[in-house]
Design a protein around this motif. Structure first.
Motif, PDB file in Angstrom:
ATOM      1  N   VAL A 122       0.808  -1.218   0.000  1.00  0.00           N
ATOM      2  CA  VAL A 122       0.000   0.000   0.000  1.00  0.00           C
ATOM      3  C   VAL A 122       0.845   1.273   0.000  1.00  0.00           C
ATOM      4  CG1 VAL A 122      -2.001  -1.093   1.097  1.00  0.00           C
ATOM      5  CG2 VAL A 122      -0.312   0.038   2.509  1.00  0.00           C
ATOM      6  N   ALA A 123       2.149   1.123  -0.075  1.00  0.00           N
ATOM      7  CA  ALA A 123       3.032   2.302  -0.023  1.00  0.00           C
ATOM      8  C   ALA A 123       2.721   3.308  -1.125  1.00  0.00           C
ATOM      9  CB  ALA A 123       4.491   1.867  -0.087  1.00  0.00           C
ATOM     10  N   ASN A 124       2.486   2.827  -2.332  1.00  0.00           N
ATOM     11  CA  ASN A 124       2.181   3.739  -3.444  1.00  0.00           C
ATOM     12  C   ASN A 124       0.837   4.436  -3.240  1.00  0.00           C
ATOM     13  OD1 ASN A 124       4.578   3.148  -4.730  1.00  0.00           O
ATOM     14  ND2 ASN A 124       3.671   1.553  -6.001  1.00  0.00           N
ATOM     15  N   ILE A 125      -0.112   3.724  -2.682  1.00  0.00           N
ATOM     16  CA  ILE A 125      -1.427   4.311  -2.429  1.00  0.00           C
ATOM     17  C   ILE A 125      -1.311   5.418  -1.378  1.00  0.00           C
ATOM     18  CG2 ILE A 125      -3.736   3.850  -1.486  1.00  0.00           C
ATOM     19  CD1 ILE A 125      -3.501   1.046  -2.790  1.00  0.00           C
ATOM     20  N   ILE A 126      -0.543   5.145  -0.334  1.00  0.00           N
ATOM     21  CA  ILE A 126      -0.356   6.142   0.725  1.00  0.00           C
ATOM     22  C   ILE A 126       0.334   7.382   0.156  1.00  0.00           C
ATOM     23  CG2 ILE A 126       0.709   6.619   2.969  1.00  0.00           C
ATOM     24  CD1 ILE A 126      -1.691   4.508   2.890  1.00  0.00           C
ATOM     25  N   ALA A 127       1.340   7.156  -0.680  1.00  0.00           N
ATOM     26  CA  ALA A 127       2.048   8.285  -1.302  1.00  0.00           C
ATOM     27  C   ALA A 127       1.100   9.095  -2.180  1.00  0.00           C
ATOM     28  CB  ALA A 127       3.233   7.770  -2.121  1.00  0.00           C
ATOM     29  N   LEU A 128       0.229   8.416  -2.913  1.00  0.00           N
ATOM     30  CA  LEU A 128      -0.758   9.107  -3.760  1.00  0.00           C
ATOM     31  C   LEU A 128      -1.695   9.956  -2.916  1.00  0.00           C
ATOM     32  CD1 LEU A 128      -2.133   9.445  -6.579  1.00  0.00           C
ATOM     33  CD2 LEU A 128      -3.486   7.418  -5.998  1.00  0.00           C
ATOM     34  N   ILE A 129      -2.185   9.410  -1.826  1.00  0.00           N
ATOM     35  CA  ILE A 129      -3.077  10.154  -0.935  1.00  0.00           C
ATOM     36  C   ILE A 129      -2.356  11.371  -0.360  1.00  0.00           C
ATOM     37  CG2 ILE A 129      -4.382  10.079   1.233  1.00  0.00           C
ATOM     38  CD1 ILE A 129      -4.946   7.096   0.578  1.00  0.00           C
ATOM     39  N   MET A 130      -1.117  11.173   0.050  1.00  0.00           N
ATOM     40  CA  MET A 130      -0.341  12.290   0.608  1.00  0.00           C
ATOM     41  C   MET A 130      -0.178  13.408  -0.428  1.00  0.00           C
ATOM     42  SD  MET A 130       2.556  10.068   2.667  1.00  0.00           S
ATOM     43  CE  MET A 130       3.615  11.473   2.995  1.00  0.00           C
ATOM     44  N   ARG A 131       0.141  13.048  -1.675  1.00  0.00           N
ATOM     45  CA  ARG A 131       0.287  14.060  -2.734  1.00  0.00           C
ATOM     46  C   ARG A 131      -1.025  14.773  -3.003  1.00  0.00           C
ATOM     47  NH1 ARG A 131       3.186  10.057  -5.231  1.00  0.00           N
ATOM     48  NH2 ARG A 131       1.502   9.555  -6.661  1.00  0.00           N
ATOM     49  N   ASN A 132      -2.122  14.032  -3.028  1.00  0.00           N
ATOM     50  CA  ASN A 132      -3.419  14.612  -3.386  1.00  0.00           C
ATOM     51  C   ASN A 132      -4.066  15.426  -2.272  1.00  0.00           C
ATOM     52  OD1 ASN A 132      -3.249  13.480  -5.926  1.00  0.00           O
ATOM     53  ND2 ASN A 132      -4.580  11.753  -5.456  1.00  0.00           N
ATOM     54  N   THR A 133      -3.666  15.163  -1.034  1.00  0.00           N
ATOM     55  CA  THR A 133      -4.370  15.812   0.079  1.00  0.00           C
ATOM     56  C   THR A 133      -3.490  16.700   0.943  1.00  0.00           C
ATOM     57  OG1 THR A 133      -3.915  13.977   1.585  1.00  0.00           O
ATOM     58  CG2 THR A 133      -5.971  13.853   0.296  1.00  0.00           C
ATOM     59  N   GLY A 134      -2.190  16.461   0.930  1.00  0.00           N
ATOM     60  CA  GLY A 134      -1.310  17.184   1.839  1.00  0.00           C
ATOM     61  C   GLY A 134      -1.286  16.585   3.238  1.00  0.00           C
ATOM     62  N   LEU A 135      -1.899  15.418   3.406  1.00  0.00           N
ATOM     63  CA  LEU A 135      -1.910  14.766   4.714  1.00  0.00           C
ATOM     64  C   LEU A 135      -0.538  14.191   5.048  1.00  0.00           C
ATOM     65  CD1 LEU A 135      -5.297  12.793   4.573  1.00  0.00           C
ATOM     66  CD2 LEU A 135      -4.776  14.771   5.998  1.00  0.00           C
ATOM     67  N   SER A 136      -0.280  14.056   6.327  1.00  0.00           N
ATOM     68  CA  SER A 136       0.930  13.370   6.772  1.00  0.00           C
ATOM     69  C   SER A 136       0.804  11.892   6.413  1.00  0.00           C
ATOM     70  CB  SER A 136       1.085  13.513   8.287  1.00  0.00           C
ATOM     71  OG  SER A 136       0.047  12.789   8.946  1.00  0.00           O
ATOM     72  N   GLU A 137       1.918  11.185   6.461  1.00  0.00           N
ATOM     73  CA  GLU A 137       1.887   9.755   6.127  1.00  0.00           C
ATOM     74  C   GLU A 137       0.942   8.988   7.043  1.00  0.00           C
ATOM     75  OE1 GLU A 137       4.810   5.886   5.625  1.00  0.00           O
ATOM     76  OE2 GLU A 137       5.708   7.844   5.985  1.00  0.00           O
ATOM     77  N   GLU A 138       1.011   9.248   8.337  1.00  0.00           N
ATOM     78  CA  GLU A 138       0.151   8.528   9.288  1.00  0.00           C
ATOM     79  C   GLU A 138      -1.329   8.818   9.029  1.00  0.00           C
ATOM     80  OE1 GLU A 138      -0.912   5.845  12.126  1.00  0.00           O
ATOM     81  OE2 GLU A 138       1.044   6.139  11.183  1.00  0.00           O
ATOM     82  N   ASN A 139      -1.677  10.083   8.797  1.00  0.00           N
ATOM     83  CA  ASN A 139      -3.078  10.412   8.532  1.00  0.00           C
ATOM     84  C   ASN A 139      -3.544   9.860   7.183  1.00  0.00           C
ATOM     85  OD1 ASN A 139      -3.290  11.640  10.994  1.00  0.00           O
ATOM     86  ND2 ASN A 139      -3.127  13.717  10.210  1.00  0.00           N
ATOM     87  N   ALA A 140      -2.644   9.823   6.208  1.00  0.00           N
ATOM     88  CA  ALA A 140      -2.988   9.225   4.913  1.00  0.00           C
ATOM     89  C   ALA A 140      -3.262   7.735   5.078  1.00  0.00           C
ATOM     90  CB  ALA A 140      -1.868   9.458   3.902  1.00  0.00           C
ATOM     91  N   ARG A 141      -2.483   7.060   5.921  1.00  0.00           N
ATOM     92  CA  ARG A 141      -2.713   5.632   6.204  1.00  0.00           C
ATOM     93  C   ARG A 141      -4.078   5.432   6.865  1.00  0.00           C
ATOM     94  NH1 ARG A 141       1.567   2.545   5.342  1.00  0.00           N
ATOM     95  NH2 ARG A 141       3.621   3.516   5.360  1.00  0.00           N
ATOM     96  N   LEU A 142      -4.388   6.292   7.815  1.00  0.00           N
ATOM     97  CA  LEU A 142      -5.672   6.159   8.505  1.00  0.00           C
ATOM     98  C   LEU A 142      -6.841   6.439   7.562  1.00  0.00           C
ATOM     99  CD1 LEU A 142      -4.646   7.779  11.889  1.00  0.00           C
ATOM    100  CD2 LEU A 142      -5.131   5.356  11.455  1.00  0.00           C
ATOM    101  N   LEU A 143      -6.695   7.459   6.719  1.00  0.00           N
ATOM    102  CA  LEU A 143      -7.739   7.743   5.728  1.00  0.00           C
ATOM    103  C   LEU A 143      -7.923   6.522   4.823  1.00  0.00           C
ATOM    104  CD1 LEU A 143      -8.430  10.887   3.680  1.00  0.00           C
ATOM    105  CD2 LEU A 143      -8.241   8.720   2.519  1.00  0.00           C
ATOM    106  N   HIS A 144      -6.817   5.942   4.352  1.00  0.00           N
ATOM    107  CA  HIS A 144      -6.910   4.775   3.469  1.00  0.00           C
ATOM    108  C   HIS A 144      -7.561   3.589   4.175  1.00  0.00           C
ATOM    109  CE1 HIS A 144      -6.147   1.862   0.403  1.00  0.00           C
ATOM    110  NE2 HIS A 144      -5.386   1.155   1.217  1.00  0.00           N
TER     111      HIS A 144
END
Length: 190
Positions: A122-144
Motif C-alpha cells: 500500500v506504499a504507493n497508495i499512501i504516497a498518492l493520498i499524501m500528494r493529493n491531500t497534503g496529509l501526513s503519512e500517518e493520517n494518509a494511512r488512517l484515511l486509506h
C-alpha cells in the motif's frame, strides 16, 4: 517395463478448468471428481501433474489473484475515475462480476497473511493520498484504512446479495466518504 500414460492435459488447462468450477460454485465445488468431469477424464491426469487437491486449490488462488490484478489494471486504465477512486470502484466491480473469485480472495480469514496497513503493497497508495491531500503519512494511512473498510463493505454487500447498488450511486458514496474523511484528517492536522 511400465511406461506411465501420456498426460492428456497441461497444468494450465487443469488450472483453467478448476478456476471455472470455482467461478461457478465456489471453492467447495472444486473436488477431484468435479475437476475430472470438467476435463472429461478420470482424476488420474490431475494427480499426474499435482500432488493433491490442496496444490490445485493453491494454484486456483494464484490464478484468481491474477484475474483480479488484470481486472484492476484494465478498469483503472479506462480513465473514468481518478486513480485512487478507480481502485475502489474496480474492487467493487470485480466483486459484482466475479462473486466467487472475490469470496475466495477477500472473504476468508487472512490474519496470517496480512500484518497491518503498513504493508509495502500500500506504499504507493499512501504516497498518492499524501500528494493529493497534503496529509501526513500517518493520517494518509488512517484515511486509506477507513476508505478500505467502506469499499470492502460495499463489495461484500454486493457479493452476498445484501444490496444491489448502481455504479453511479457507489461513485457518489465513495466521493462523499473520501471528501468527508479528507476534511476530518486535514482538520486534525491543524
Amino acid at each position: 517395463m511400465n511406461i506411465p500414460p501420456k498426460v492428456k492435459f497441461s497444468r494450465e488447462e487443469i488450472i483453467d478448468a478448476a478456476l471455472d468450477i470455482v467461478r461457478e460454485g465456489g471453492m467447495q465445488a472444486l473436488t477431484a471428481r468435479s475437476l475430472a468431469a470438467r476435463l472429461g477424464s478420470s482424476a488420474k491426469p490431475v494427480f499426474g501433474l499435482f500432488e493433491n487437491m490442496q496444490e490445485v486449490q493453491k494454484e486456483v488462488m494464484l490464478a484468481a489473484d491474477a484475474e483480479y490484478q488484470k481486472f484492476l489494471y484494465t478498469e483503472m486504465m479506462r480513465g473514468i475515475y481518478k486513480p485512487y477512486k478507480a481502485s475502489g470502484m474496480a474492487y467493487i466491480a470485480f466483486a459484482r462480476k466475479e462473486k466467487e473469485l472475490f469470496k475466495i480472495l477477500f472473504m476468508h480469514d487472512r490474519t496470517k497473511e496480512i500484518a497491518d496497513i503498513r504493508d509495502e503493497s500500500v506504499a504507493n497508495i499512501i504516497a498518492l493520498i499524501m500528494r493529493n491531500t497534503g496529509l501526513s503519512e500517518e493520517n494518509a494511512r488512517l484515511l486509506h484504512l477507513e476508505m478500505w473498510m467502506f469499499v470492502h463493505g460495499i463489495a461484500t454487500m454486493i457479493v452476498t446479495n445484501y444490496l444491489d447498488l448502481k455504479e453511479d450511486y457507489i461513485s457518489r458514496a465513495l466521493s462523499d466518504a473520501y471528501e468527508g474523511l479528507k476534511a476530518l484528517w486535514l482538520d486534525k492536522m491543524k
